[in-house]
Design an enzyme around this catalytic site. Structure first.
Site, short mmCIF file in Angstrom:
data_model
loop_
_atom_site.label_atom_id
_atom_site.label_comp_id
_atom_site.label_asym_id
_atom_site.label_seq_id
_atom_site.Cartn_x
_atom_site.Cartn_y
_atom_site.Cartn_z
N PHE A 241 2.40 4.90 -1.96
CA PHE A 241 1.58 5.19 -3.15
C PHE A 241 0.11 5.42 -2.77
CE2 PHE A 241 -0.74 2.59 -6.60
CZ PHE A 241 -1.05 3.71 -7.36
N THR B 227 -5.48 -6.88 0.11
CA THR B 227 -5.34 -7.07 -1.34
C THR B 227 -6.14 -8.27 -1.82
OG1 THR B 227 -3.71 -7.82 -2.97
CG2 THR B 227 -3.19 -8.27 -0.72
N ASP B 228 -6.49 -8.28 -3.11
CA ASP B 228 -7.17 -9.45 -3.69
C ASP B 228 -6.23 -10.66 -3.76
OD1 ASP B 228 -5.52 -8.55 -5.75
OD2 ASP B 228 -7.11 -8.41 -7.25
N GLU B 229 -4.90 -10.42 -3.60
CA GLU B 229 -3.94 -11.52 -3.78
C GLU B 229 -4.07 -12.59 -2.70
OE1 GLU B 229 -0.06 -10.22 -5.10
OE2 GLU B 229 -0.88 -8.36 -5.88
N TYR C 104 4.38 -12.37 -0.06
CA TYR C 104 3.63 -11.12 0.14
C TYR C 104 2.19 -11.43 0.50
CZ TYR C 104 0.68 -7.14 -1.24
OH TYR C 104 -0.28 -6.16 -1.26
N LYS D 2 0.05 -10.85 3.97
CA LYS D 2 -1.17 -10.02 4.01
C LYS D 2 -2.33 -10.86 4.54
CE LYS D 2 -1.86 -6.29 2.85
NZ LYS D 2 -1.74 -4.98 3.54
N ASP E 281 9.79 -16.13 -16.10
CA ASP E 281 8.57 -15.81 -15.35
C ASP E 281 8.88 -15.66 -13.85
OD1 ASP E 281 5.93 -15.27 -15.05
OD2 ASP E 281 5.21 -17.25 -15.67
N TYR F 99 15.66 12.86 8.92
CA TYR F 99 15.06 12.03 9.97
C TYR F 99 16.00 10.99 10.54
CZ TYR F 99 10.86 14.05 8.02
OH TYR F 99 9.94 14.94 7.57
P1 NAD Z 1 3.82 1.19 -0.99
O1 NAD Z 1 4.88 0.14 -0.96
O2 NAD Z 1 3.82 2.20 -2.08
O3 NAD Z 1 3.84 2.00 0.39
C1 NAD Z 1 3.97 1.36 1.63
C2 NAD Z 1 4.25 2.44 2.67
O4 NAD Z 1 4.35 1.79 3.95
C3 NAD Z 1 5.55 3.21 2.45
O5 NAD Z 1 5.35 4.59 2.63
C4 NAD Z 1 6.49 2.64 3.52
O6 NAD Z 1 7.47 3.58 3.97
C5 NAD Z 1 5.49 2.30 4.62
N1 NAD Z 1 6.01 1.26 5.52
C6 NAD Z 1 6.57 0.06 5.18
N2 NAD Z 1 6.96 -0.61 6.27
C7 NAD Z 1 6.61 0.17 7.34
C8 NAD Z 1 6.74 0.01 8.75
N3 NAD Z 1 7.31 -1.08 9.27
N4 NAD Z 1 6.26 0.98 9.56
C9 NAD Z 1 5.70 2.10 9.04
N5 NAD Z 1 5.58 2.31 7.71
C10 NAD Z 1 6.03 1.35 6.87
O7 NAD Z 1 2.45 0.38 -0.94
P2 NAD Z 1 1.04 0.68 -1.66
O8 NAD Z 1 1.08 0.12 -3.02
O9 NAD Z 1 0.66 2.10 -1.45
O10 NAD Z 1 0.09 -0.26 -0.78
C11 NAD Z 1 -0.50 0.24 0.41
C12 NAD Z 1 -1.36 -0.84 1.02
O11 NAD Z 1 -2.38 -1.24 0.10
C13 NAD Z 1 -0.59 -2.12 1.37
O12 NAD Z 1 -1.09 -2.61 2.59
C14 NAD Z 1 -0.91 -3.07 0.22
O13 NAD Z 1 -0.87 -4.40 0.65
C15 NAD Z 1 -2.33 -2.63 -0.12
N6 NAD Z 1 -2.74 -2.85 -1.53
C16 NAD Z 1 -1.96 -2.40 -2.56
C17 NAD Z 1 -2.40 -2.56 -3.88
C18 NAD Z 1 -1.59 -2.03 -5.05
O14 NAD Z 1 -1.95 -2.28 -6.19
N7 NAD Z 1 -0.54 -1.27 -4.83
C19 NAD Z 1 -3.61 -3.21 -4.14
C20 NAD Z 1 -4.38 -3.66 -3.04
C21 NAD Z 1 -3.95 -3.47 -1.75
P1 TYD Z 2 3.08 -5.70 -10.22
O1 TYD Z 2 2.91 -4.28 -10.64
O2 TYD Z 2 4.36 -6.11 -9.57
O3 TYD Z 2 1.82 -6.06 -9.31
P2 TYD Z 2 1.32 -7.51 -8.73
O4 TYD Z 2 2.44 -8.47 -8.81
O5 TYD Z 2 1.00 -7.16 -7.31
O6 TYD Z 2 0.13 -7.88 -9.54
O7 TYD Z 2 2.90 -6.62 -11.49
C1 TYD Z 2 1.74 -6.61 -12.29
C2 TYD Z 2 1.84 -7.71 -13.30
O8 TYD Z 2 2.91 -7.41 -14.21
C3 TYD Z 2 2.20 -9.06 -12.69
O9 TYD Z 2 1.50 -10.09 -13.40
C4 TYD Z 2 3.70 -9.20 -12.92
C5 TYD Z 2 3.91 -8.42 -14.22
N1 TYD Z 2 5.22 -7.74 -14.34
C6 TYD Z 2 6.00 -7.94 -15.48
O10 TYD Z 2 5.63 -8.68 -16.42
N2 TYD Z 2 7.20 -7.28 -15.56
C7 TYD Z 2 7.65 -6.46 -14.57
O11 TYD Z 2 8.77 -5.90 -14.68
C8 TYD Z 2 6.82 -6.25 -13.40
C9 TYD Z 2 7.27 -5.36 -12.29
C10 TYD Z 2 5.61 -6.92 -13.34
#
Ligand code: NAD
Ligand code: TYD
Length: 380
Positions: free
Chosen positions: A15, A137-139, A186, A190, A316, A377
């Site tokens: 993403f 991440t902020d988590e 998770y 991280k 939950d 692939y």
């Molecule tokens: P995502 O799950 O959409 O994408 C992760 C990508 O990493 C995928 O393309 C997957 O194929 C690849 N991947 C997974 N394991 C791999 C491996 N062993 N080797 C090579 N590639 C691998 O994740 P995202 O939401 O785009 O998050 C990207 C980064 O940003 C992560 O490090 C996540 O912790 C961080 N992040 C995400 C959010 C969010 O809201 N999504 C917020 C803050 C930080």
């Molecule tokens: P999510 O998108 O999984 O991100 P994160 O857990 O990393 O914050 O979830 C966002 C919020 O929404 C989180 O508080 C969990 C809640 N949630 C639901 O209530 N229902 C759902 O089906 C999902 C996927 C998340």
């Protein structure tokens, strides 16, 4: 064409990674961008069809845990920068399968760090002009108290939070010095990877930078995360599973604003620093869910309130963090980054994108994309 930099972006088929790859490939024609991605269930090359034939872009299917392969790639492409996003990223999956999270997020990061170290230390100029940028991440900071469930005026605002909803739910925010206190497998994985990145700076002098961002939303997000899952379920008139009472709070940032922050920090961030990225844009889950329902119903031509009945309160999430809220003033003050999009505009754009790109969504949810990758692939 002269390539001025050779940058590995890991997780570029995911993403956020796909937005970062697109931004760098289009904005910096002199850079060679090498997208290293294992193509797990979350990786989708259809996220990048618009740039896949650009001369400054290369895709390599590889696992970041494969140290020998990472070192080979560093040497083959004379890599001088790494932007590391590859990770297992979904909290619910980490609860079911913590080992995969430790393997990819911790060991994968370590193998990438070590490959960069060995390669860069072998060069005459060593770490000069190099950069290892780790996206976190902020988590990792844990959860904040929800001291004002009714909402109060936030102490700071940004373009992201400048819409009609302008509330926060507690006095405390995560700052760069907040002690790490992760709760989910998770966030624990991280957090561990963040520590390794800092250790490589402190021990070996590697030029690293770490950023911790709040929840992202926007196009190309895998439909297991709240926003795309709910948009898709509304379209198919499926239940919307709200965890607990829907009172957990998240701070939401449009994904292209995160990608712009990554661009700024990769180029101008101070080595060994941490920057928090967010928009002071807190929402209770149930409130954001109502906005999503309203927007999808309006765009599909349904009467107002038509899909409210799909809301289904479910058990939950275990250890569900109550509130995340990021203070990103350091990044704003030092590097001048700010969110560019108001939240309501961002949500409208996002919902429209998913409704206009149903083929993308159907391809994922039908599982066809996995078969496509395996045929191209192999199933490694
Ligand atoms: P995502 O799950 O959409 O994408 C992760 C990508 O990493 C995928 O393309 C997957 O194929 C690849 N991947 C997974 N394991 C791999 C491996 N062993 N080797 C090579 N590639 C691998 O994740 P995202 O939401 O785009 O998050 C990207 C980064 O940003 C992560 O490090 C996540 O912790 C961080 N992040 C995400 C959010 C969010 O809201 N999504 C917020 C803050 C930080
Ligand atoms: P999510 O998108 O999984 O991100 P994160 O857990 O990393 O914050 O979830 C966002 C919020 O929404 C989180 O508080 C969990 C809640 N949630 C639901 O209530 N229902 C759902 O089906 C999902 C996927 C998340």
């Amino acid at each position: 064409m002269t390539m001025k930099r050779n940058i590995i972006i890991t997780g570029g088929a995911g993403f956020i990674g796909s937005h970062v790859v697109r931004l760098f490939v289009n904005k910096y024609p002199d850079y060679h961008i090498i997208n290293v991605d294992k193509l797990t269930y979350a990786g989708n090359l259809k996220n990048l069809t618009d740039i896949e034939n650009k001369p400054n872009y290369t895709f390599v299917k590889a696992d970041i845990c494969d140290y020998d392969k990472m070192l080979e790639l560093m040497r083959e492409y004379n890599v001088d920068g790494v932007i590391h996003l590859a990770a297992e990223s979904h909290v619910d999956r980490s609860i079911k399968d913590p080992f995969t999270f430790a393997k990819t997020n911790v060991m994968g990061t370590l193998s990438l760090l070590q490959a960069a170290k060995v390669y860069w230390e072998s060069l005459p100029e060593k770490y000069e002009g190099k950069r290892f940028y780790h996206i976190s991440t902020d988590e990792v900071y844990g959860a904040l108290e929800l001291t004002h469930p009714e909402g109060i005026e936030p102490p700071f605002s940004t373009k992201a939070s400048s819409g009609t909803h302008h509330e926060c739910y507690g006095e405390e925010f995560f700052v760069e010095t907040t002690k790490y206190n992760p709760h989910s497998p998770y966030s624990a994985a991280k957090a561990s990877s963040d520590h390794f990145v800092r250790a490589y700076h402190d021990t070996y002098g590697m030029p690293t930078v770490v950023t911790n961002c709040s929840n992202n939303y926007g196009p190309y997000q895998f439909p297991e995360k709240l926003i795309p899952l709910f948009i898709n379920n509304i379209r198919h008139r499926k239940p919307l599973p709200v965890y607990g009472k829907g009172e957990n709070v998240r701070d939401w940032l449009y994904v292209e604003d995160h990608a712009r922050a990554i661009d700024t920090i990769f180029h101008d961030g101070t080595i060994a620093e941490t920057y928090n990225i967010g928009g002071f844009n807190e929402w209770k889950n149930i409130d954001i869910i109502k906005v999503i329902i309203k927007t999808v119903d309006r765009l599909l031509g349904n009467p107002e309130g038509y899909s409210d009945e799909l809301i289904t309160y479910v058990t939950d999430r275990a250890g569900h963090d109550l509130r995340y809220a990021i203070d990103s003033r350091k990044l704003q003050a030092e590097l001048g980054w700010e969110p560019s999009l108001q939240f309501e505009e961002g949500i409208e754009k996002t919902v429209r994108w998913y409704l206009d790109n149903q083929e993308w969504m159907d391809n994922i949810t039908s599982g066809d994309y996995q078969k496509y990758y395996e045929s191209m692939y192999g199933n490694r």
